[in-house]
Enzyme design. Structure first.
Site, PDB file in Angstrom:
ATOM      1  CB  SER A 133      -0.965  -0.043   1.191  1.00 59.04           C
ATOM      2  OG  SER A 133      -2.009   0.868   1.021  1.00 59.04           O
ATOM      3  CG  ASP A 190      -6.995  -2.226  -3.390  1.00 57.59           C
ATOM      4  OD1 ASP A 190      -7.603  -1.447  -2.636  1.00 57.59           O
ATOM      5  OD2 ASP A 190      -5.828  -2.589  -3.213  1.00 57.59           O
ATOM      6  CG  HIS A 227      -5.966  -2.240   0.272  1.00 57.11           C
ATOM      7  ND1 HIS A 227      -5.235  -1.646  -0.737  1.00 57.11           N
ATOM      8  CD2 HIS A 227      -5.352  -1.874   1.424  1.00 57.11           C
ATOM      9  CE1 HIS A 227      -4.239  -0.943  -0.203  1.00 57.11           C
ATOM     10  NE2 HIS A 227      -4.294  -1.075   1.098  1.00 57.11           N
TER      11      HIS A 227
END
Length: 686
Positions: A538, A623, A658
């Protein structure tokens, strides 16, 4: 590995992106068309290429998966906790991916009531996540949120715990969290904006009424804020919170008056953060008011909550970060962080001078407060672990100071923590600051520069990277790897200033700190450039993108999970989830100064013609936090510009978002893919 397999080359459709008299050409902007068949075709081609190029590691992947799975106690259960007449327990059954949530009335010997069997609920879904389990005070109703897409949009439903029937009402597009008023029929919840997924509304729902009739209780107009609702531990107040990166505001209402109107606790002041806890006719406020950047604790009467009524209880300290408080009937527990390590301080309300700290001996560890829902108890439950010590749930009697280990994470097989050495060392950053590194490796390791080392970091949002225990990591350590965490600025590892010095116009400290840590582990002969690997996900994936551009010669390989790499374009698109709420973290590129600074490090914008390390990049098609097209575009650009033929893989899970796979075993397959990427580069075959 077959070098003759051709990597997919994405077609080029130049798009001009203009801002502040600057024009960027994005050849792959077209990839953000989620429904475009050509986009799906390209993503599938990348997946096929990855699978073909790693076909020779398939057996090893399966072996690693079984090895990691074999360390996990499959028929496991949590330590029960008692709340409002019931013992609550979460357990897993052998061969099953998902938890089973249960409760027992008054005694652990009572008949088990299954609240949710997530294995049954997950049937027919490639992804499943249940959250926000919230039982009414009369113990008859439970609200819960379910996401089956992995875009963090939850559907809330209500179940009758007496009959087992789930009501047909479905509240869509929520955060999954909710809270009951004391009347046991009024449920409050937060709903998300359909486009940005920002939690911006609090609604009130009555059982057995039409959801369309739900009353809007609060709307957060400022698109840099999110809103949420919860009930105080004392159960007296419902609390609506509104938070941005730098500012907070709360509203309160007596829980037994659901038809009343919420009142502001203290209206927002730009740059002032605070959180509130209720106890015995007072509120306790943790805040950074008046430049208390490491936070202080204040108190006010429950009927006079404006800032002018706040009185200081625990003063601000320059070298101690106040991380949180837990309130009990007779005790106050304070979570602190100093010198990068967590400390738990206990004091009696009646005799505050008799304050003491829980003793922790290790050089590098992680200790934090666990589930402490019960208000009227002298038992504090906390969790302790370190890089070589499995997680333990401990009950501590705050009066007698007796400690009971309720459960130590069981590691199956021949694991012995004494076979591993953990260390904490300090690298010197570019500007002279000392950056801690936590390391673990198998005993007997020679510091001769020949060991493979995986260096992990995150470094954003003030999130601290704790030195935690991992059973999967043993598969690396037992094959000769050193595992290290770089506690870079941008996290809060060394206090609030550590975070402030790694964001906005100081963001580059995060990247230079990581490079300094990389150089230091090489200098100290833990590893060498031929054997050093970097990993981040991320915002940590953005860090990976920057170091690949800035210091590619330092690393043999880089793992970037769901990487935030197209920083400028994403932060200019306020229709994308999270964007507006993150201006205080990265800056607002609609302002030229921020635009220029972000553009100077944005990984996608700074890909250049040079040699790059071997790279493994993963993402999820659904995501909502880092859209799939960021890593996809980045890989496409790298393929055309990199000047060597080292590995470059994009592995896209077309079913998840995610967080990756949702089942406890499915997630291990993703770890096995990452590990075989590393082992293959090291020539480790088994």
């Amino acid at each position: 590995m077959d070098q003759h397999i051709k990597a997919p080359i994405a077609k080029i459709i130049p798009t001009q992106l203009k801002k502040h008299n600057n024009t960027r050409t994005d050849n792959y902007f077209w990839m953000n068309e989620r429904e475009n068949p050509e986009v799906i075709e390209y993503l599938n081609a990348e997946n096929d290429y990855y699978k073909e190029m790693t076909a020779h590691t398939q057996d090893f992947q399966k072996l690693l998966f079984e090895e990691m799975k074999s360390r996990i106690k499959e028929d496991d259960s949590s330590v029960p906790y008692f709340y409002n007449e019931y013992w609550y327990l979460t357990r897993f059954e052998t061969g099953k991916d998902y938890p089973i949530y249960t409760r027992k009335k008054e005694s652990l010997d009572a008949i088990e009531e299954i609240i949710f069997d997530c294995n049954e609920m997950a049937e027919g879904h490639t992804y499943f996540h249940l959250k926000g389990i919230n039982v009414s005070e009369d113990n008859n109703w439970v609200a819960f949120g379910v996401d089956t897409v992995s875009r963090r949009e939850y559907t809330i439903q209500i179940k009758n715990l007496k009959t087992g029937e789930t009501l047909s009402d479905k509240i869509e597009k929520t955060t999954g969290n909710s809270t009951w008023a004391s009347d046991n029929k009024t449920l409050y919840y937060s709903r998300k904006d359909e486009v940005t997924l920002r939690a911006d509304k609090i609604f009130k729902h009555q059982i057995a009424t039409d959801i369309e009739a739900d009353e809007l209780v609060y709307f957060e107009k400022d698109d840099t804020f999110n809103t949420f609702i919860y009930k105080e531990k004392s159960r007296k107040y419902l609390v609506i919170g509104s938070e941005s990166t730098l500012t907070s505001e709360y509203r309160i209402l007596e829980a037994d008056n659901p038809n009343g109107t919420f009142r502001i606790f203290q209206q927002r002041i730009r740059g002032v953060e605070y959180s509130i806890s209720h106890y015995n006719a007072h509120f306790y406020i943790m805040t950074n008011l008046d430049d208390a950047y490491n936070f202080k604790l204040m108190q006010c009467p429950e009927n006079q909550t404006d800032v002018e009524h706040w009185k200081e209880l625990i003063a601000h300290k320059n070298d101690v970060l106040l991380e949180g408080i837990d309130i009990f009937k007779d005790y106050l527990v304070v979570s602190e962080r100093s010198n990068g390590l967590s400390k738990l301080k206990i004091q009696s309300w009646n005799q505050p001078e008799q304050m003491y700290y829980l003793p922790f001996e290790s050089e590098t560890y992680n200790a934090y407060i666990s589930v402490n829902i019960d208000f009227d108890t002298e038992i504090l439950r906390y969790v302790y672990q370190s890089l070589n010590t499995p997680s333990s749930v401990i009950d501590f009697n705050m009066r007698t100071k007796e400690k009971t280990v309720k459960k130590e994470q069981e590691v199956l097989g021949d694991f012995d923590k004494d076979n591993y050495t953990e260390e904490r060392i300090l690298a010197t950053a570019k500007d002279g600051v000392k950056v801690p590194i936590s390391l673990i490796y198998k005993k007997g390791l020679q510091k001769n520069g020949k060991n493979p080392l995986l260096l992990y970091a995150y470094g954003s949002y003030g999130i601290t990277m704790e030195p935690y225990f991992s059973t999967t990591r043993l598969s690396l350590l037992d094959r000769g790897f050193v595992y290290a965490i770089a506690h870079v600025r941008g996290g809060e590892d060394m206090g609030r200033e550590w975070y402030e010095n790694g964001k906005l116009f100081k963001k580059k400290n995060t990247f230079t700190d990581f490079i300094a840590c990389s150089e230091y582990v090489i200098e100290q002969k833990y590893t060498s450039t031929e054997h050093l690997y970097a990993e981040g996900g991320s915002a940590g994936g953005m860090l990976m993108g920057v170091i690949a551009n800035e210091a590619p010669d330092l690393y043999n390989g880089v793992i970037a999970q769901v990487p935030f790499v197209d920083v400028v374009t994403t932060m200019l698109d306020d229709s994308i989830p999270l964007t507006t709420g993150e201006y205080d973290e990265w800056g607002n590129p609609n302002e030229k100064e921020f635009y220029d600074y972000m553009l100077s490090y944005s990984p996608y914008d700074n890909v250049k013609a040079q040699d790059y390390p071997n790279m493994y990049v993963s993402t999820g098609f659904h995501d909502s936090q880092v859209q799939y097209w960021e890593p996809a575009k980045w890989i496409a650009k790298l393929r055309t510009l990199k000047t060597n033929n080292k590995q470059l893989f994009l592995n896209i899970n077309m079913d998840t978002g995610h967080g990756g796979a949702s089942g406890r075993f499915e997630a291990l397959k993703e770890v096995a893919e990452e590990y075989t990427f590393l082992f293959d580069l090291e020539g480790i075959k088994k």
